[in-house]
Design a protein around this motif. Structure first.
Motif, PDB file in Angstrom:
ATOM      1  N   ARG A 134       0.817  -1.195   0.000  1.00 57.34           N
ATOM      2  CA  ARG A 134       0.000   0.000   0.000  1.00 57.34           C
ATOM      3  C   ARG A 134       0.854   1.249   0.000  1.00 57.34           C
ATOM      4  N   THR A 135       0.400   2.285  -0.692  1.00 57.98           N
ATOM      5  CA  THR A 135       1.085   3.568  -0.700  1.00 57.98           C
ATOM      6  C   THR A 135       0.017   4.664  -0.715  1.00 57.98           C
ATOM      7  N   GLY A 136       0.354   5.828  -0.228  1.00 57.06           N
ATOM      8  CA  GLY A 136      -0.630   6.897  -0.193  1.00 57.06           C
ATOM      9  C   GLY A 136      -1.776   6.567   0.742  1.00 57.06           C
ATOM     10  N   ARG A 137      -2.902   7.238   0.556  1.00 55.01           N
ATOM     11  CA  ARG A 137      -4.086   7.029   1.382  1.00 55.01           C
ATOM     12  C   ARG A 137      -5.184   6.365   0.554  1.00 55.01           C
ATOM     13  N   PRO A 138      -5.832   5.338   1.101  1.00 48.12           N
ATOM     14  CA  PRO A 138      -6.985   4.782   0.399  1.00 48.12           C
ATOM     15  C   PRO A 138      -8.113   5.805   0.377  1.00 48.12           C
ATOM     16  N   ARG A 139      -8.977   5.726  -0.636  1.00 43.31           N
ATOM     17  CA  ARG A 139     -10.021   6.738  -0.800  1.00 43.31           C
ATOM     18  C   ARG A 139     -11.378   6.056  -0.994  1.00 43.31           C
ATOM     19  N   SER A 140     -12.399   6.727  -0.497  1.00 40.97           N
ATOM     20  CA  SER A 140     -13.730   6.147  -0.613  1.00 40.97           C
ATOM     21  C   SER A 140     -14.775   7.256  -0.542  1.00 40.97           C
ATOM     22  N   ALA A 141     -15.947   6.980  -1.095  1.00 40.72           N
ATOM     23  CA  ALA A 141     -17.078   7.901  -1.017  1.00 40.72           C
ATOM     24  C   ALA A 141     -18.372   7.095  -1.017  1.00 40.72           C
ATOM     25  N   SER A 150     -10.019   2.150 -15.924  1.00 44.56           N
ATOM     26  CA  SER A 150      -8.878   1.344 -15.491  1.00 44.56           C
ATOM     27  C   SER A 150      -7.841   2.276 -14.895  1.00 44.56           C
ATOM     28  N   VAL A 151      -7.276   1.866 -13.768  1.00 39.18           N
ATOM     29  CA  VAL A 151      -6.284   2.700 -13.076  1.00 39.18           C
ATOM     30  C   VAL A 151      -5.080   1.833 -12.733  1.00 39.18           C
ATOM     31  N   PRO A 152      -4.007   1.894 -13.534  1.00 40.68           N
ATOM     32  CA  PRO A 152      -2.800   1.147 -13.179  1.00 40.68           C
ATOM     33  C   PRO A 152      -2.285   1.583 -11.807  1.00 40.68           C
ATOM     34  N   GLY A 153      -1.855   0.613 -11.017  1.00 47.28           N
ATOM     35  CA  GLY A 153      -1.350   0.946  -9.690  1.00 47.28           C
ATOM     36  C   GLY A 153      -2.442   1.216  -8.676  1.00 47.28           C
ATOM     37  N   ALA A 154      -3.623   0.665  -8.910  1.00 49.09           N
ATOM     38  CA  ALA A 154      -4.724   0.844  -7.958  1.00 49.09           C
ATOM     39  C   ALA A 154      -5.568  -0.415  -7.930  1.00 49.09           C
ATOM     40  N   ALA A 155      -6.233  -0.622  -6.815  1.00 43.76           N
ATOM     41  CA  ALA A 155      -7.219  -1.693  -6.680  1.00 43.76           C
ATOM     42  C   ALA A 155      -8.527  -1.044  -6.254  1.00 43.76           C
ATOM     43  N   GLY A 156      -9.593  -1.327  -6.976  1.00 43.70           N
ATOM     44  CA  GLY A 156     -10.857  -0.653  -6.707  1.00 43.70           C
ATOM     45  C   GLY A 156     -11.893  -1.576  -6.095  1.00 43.70           C
ATOM     46  N   PHE A 157     -12.838  -0.982  -5.362  1.00 41.91           N
ATOM     47  CA  PHE A 157     -13.913  -1.782  -4.769  1.00 41.91           C
ATOM     48  C   PHE A 157     -15.235  -1.040  -4.888  1.00 41.91           C
ATOM     49  N   GLN A 158     -16.306  -1.809  -4.837  1.00 41.55           N
ATOM     50  CA  GLN A 158     -17.668  -1.291  -4.791  1.00 41.55           C
ATOM     51  C   GLN A 158     -18.424  -2.121  -3.748  1.00 41.55           C
ATOM     52  N   VAL A 159     -19.170  -1.442  -2.893  1.00 39.26           N
ATOM     53  CA  VAL A 159     -20.035  -2.115  -1.925  1.00 39.26           C
ATOM     54  C   VAL A 159     -21.438  -1.560  -2.118  1.00 39.26           C
ATOM     55  N   VAL A 160     -22.406  -2.441  -2.332  1.00 38.85           N
ATOM     56  CA  VAL A 160     -23.798  -2.015  -2.513  1.00 38.85           C
ATOM     57  C   VAL A 160     -24.451  -1.937  -1.134  1.00 38.85           C
ATOM     58  N   LEU A 161     -24.848  -0.731  -0.739  1.00 36.86           N
ATOM     59  CA  LEU A 161     -25.479  -0.528   0.568  1.00 36.86           C
ATOM     60  C   LEU A 161     -26.994  -0.605   0.491  1.00 36.86           C
ATOM     61  N   ALA A 186     -10.807   3.209  -3.791  1.00 38.80           N
ATOM     62  CA  ALA A 186      -9.611   2.613  -4.381  1.00 38.80           C
ATOM     63  C   ALA A 186      -8.456   2.660  -3.402  1.00 38.80           C
ATOM     64  N   TYR A 187      -7.555   1.704  -3.585  1.00 38.46           N
ATOM     65  CA  TYR A 187      -6.295   1.649  -2.847  1.00 38.46           C
ATOM     66  C   TYR A 187      -5.155   1.887  -3.826  1.00 38.46           C
ATOM     67  N   GLU A 188      -4.224   2.773  -3.470  1.00 37.14           N
ATOM     68  CA  GLU A 188      -3.018   2.936  -4.271  1.00 37.14           C
ATOM     69  C   GLU A 188      -2.045   1.802  -3.949  1.00 37.14           C
ATOM     70  N   ILE A 189      -1.458   1.229  -4.993  1.00 32.63           N
ATOM     71  CA  ILE A 189      -0.528   0.106  -4.819  1.00 32.63           C
ATOM     72  C   ILE A 189       0.767   0.435  -5.544  1.00 32.63           C
ATOM     73  N   ASP A 190       1.879   0.245  -4.870  1.00 33.83           N
ATOM     74  CA  ASP A 190       3.181   0.459  -5.494  1.00 33.83           C
ATOM     75  C   ASP A 190       3.476  -0.726  -6.414  1.00 33.83           C
ATOM     76  N   PRO A 191       3.532  -0.513  -7.738  1.00 38.87           N
ATOM     77  CA  PRO A 191       3.754  -1.635  -8.660  1.00 38.87           C
ATOM     78  C   PRO A 191       5.047  -2.398  -8.375  1.00 38.87           C
ATOM     79  N   ALA A 192       6.052  -1.708  -7.801  1.00 41.98           N
ATOM     80  CA  ALA A 192       7.330  -2.367  -7.513  1.00 41.98           C
ATOM     81  C   ALA A 192       7.249  -3.277  -6.304  1.00 41.98           C
ATOM     82  N   ARG A 193       6.145  -3.162  -5.528  1.00 37.49           N
ATOM     83  CA  ARG A 193       6.064  -3.950  -4.300  1.00 37.49           C
ATOM     84  C   ARG A 193       4.801  -4.801  -4.255  1.00 37.49           C
TER      85      ARG A 193
END
Length: 312
Positions: free
Chosen positions: A12-19, A33-44, A122-129
């Motif tokens: 993980r790098t940076g701050r995860p973000r959500s709304a 598509s966002v290279p270096g990120a992992a995205g999520f969706q939760v249906v409330l 989304a979560y920022e991910i360091d591609p090198a790690r």
């Protein structure tokens, strides 16, 4: 730390973000598509559809969690027939998420149309790690809402939704911690659904195998120790040769190859997150010689440790 916690901490790098977003039918939003990120969706609340390129639309219901570990694009919509009218958004862009959170993106509120409420982020991910465990994950993880299943995941979603809907003192500290907790529960839930080690190989199988897990735990807890295949086999409770075969079969690489990768990945994180001298970092990952450490680091990362720190 245990192996799964280490996986999250190191990549993980940076701050995860959500709304939290309320969608009023008809609506459709494409997520880029966002290279270096992992995205999520939760249906409330309310149903919606997940639309992926080249596949049939997937119905989602309240409580469903969708995780895209490799940052591939997708679309959410009230119906498979509704087409996005706005440009694709980058869920890792804080300005985009702020507009979502304030209701300035998406369909107008105040109508009698059916409403769907989602958590996107989304979560920022360091591609090198990026850890091999994450590389092993499928393109899509869908965790349907079944009564009584994944209680930790459900509790985290509820807490996160509350904080985003009604921010209070401390929300800026609580939300990133809850997002990390959400990611861990998503991975836990997915791992719990995977077959036993005898049915396959890969990280999901390895983390259910007591032999591989014992060796991985030893390496992660003390990467500086001068491990050999024999000493790792002792930790795992097997003789040297059967241990090496089993570890390699499950993880696709020999134990000491993984150990070197983990040491260099840990070193990369320490270089970015601390001002410790290179000699100190070298010692923390098992190198008594700064020269030997620098050579090993350059072989994996393609640059010297000092330059890596300066350009990070």
């Amino acid at each position: 730390m245990d192996v799964l916690s280490d996986v999250i901490a190191v990549m993980r790098t940076g701050r995860p973000r959500s709304a939290r977003v309320a969608w009023h039918a008809p609506w459709a939003q494409q997520f880029a598509s966002v290279p270096g990120a992992a995205g999520f969706q939760v249906v409330l609340q309310g149903p919606c559809w997940l639309i992926l390129p080249g596949t049939d639309p997937m119905p989602l219901a309240a409580g469903d969690v969708v995780f895209r570990p490799h940052g591939r694009g997708h679309t959410l919509a009230d119906s498979p027939s509704t087409r996005p009218t706005a440009p694709a958004c980058d869920p890792n862009d804080p300005q985009v998420l702020q507009r979502y959170a304030t209701g300035t993106v998406g369909m107008p509120t105040g109508t009698d149309a059916p409403v769907t409420v989602t958590l996107c982020g989304a979560y920022e991910i360091d591609p090198a790690r990026v850890h091999p465990l994450v590389q092993d994950l499928p393109e899509l993880i869908h965790l349907p809402a079944h009564l009584g299943r994944h209680p930790g995941l459900r509790a985290t979603v509820d807490l996160l939704a509350t904080e985003l809907e009604r921010p209070r003192l401390g929300t800026d500290a609580i939300v990133p911690a809850l997002l990390d907790t959400l990611l861990l529960h998503i991975l836990r839930s997915w791992l719990d659904q995977q077959p036993a080690p005898a049915a396959g190989s890969g990280w999901a199988a390895a983390l259910k195998d007591p032999v591989a897990t014992a060796a991985l735990q030893a390496m992660h807890q003390d990467p500086a120790r001068p491990w050999t295949v024999a000493t790792l086999a002792e930790q795992a409770g097997l003789s040297r040769a059967p241990f090496a075969r089993r570890f390699t079969m499950l993880l696709g690489q020999p134990p000491l190859t993984y150990l070197t990768w983990w040491r260099m990945t840990t070193a990369a994180r320490l270089l970015h997150e601390s001002d410790a001298p290179l000699s100190v970092i070298a010692a923390k990952v098992g190198y008594t010689s700064e020269f030997a450490f620098a050579n090993a680091f350059k072989r994996q990362h393609g640059t010297a440790p000092g330059r890596y720190r300066r350009t990070g």
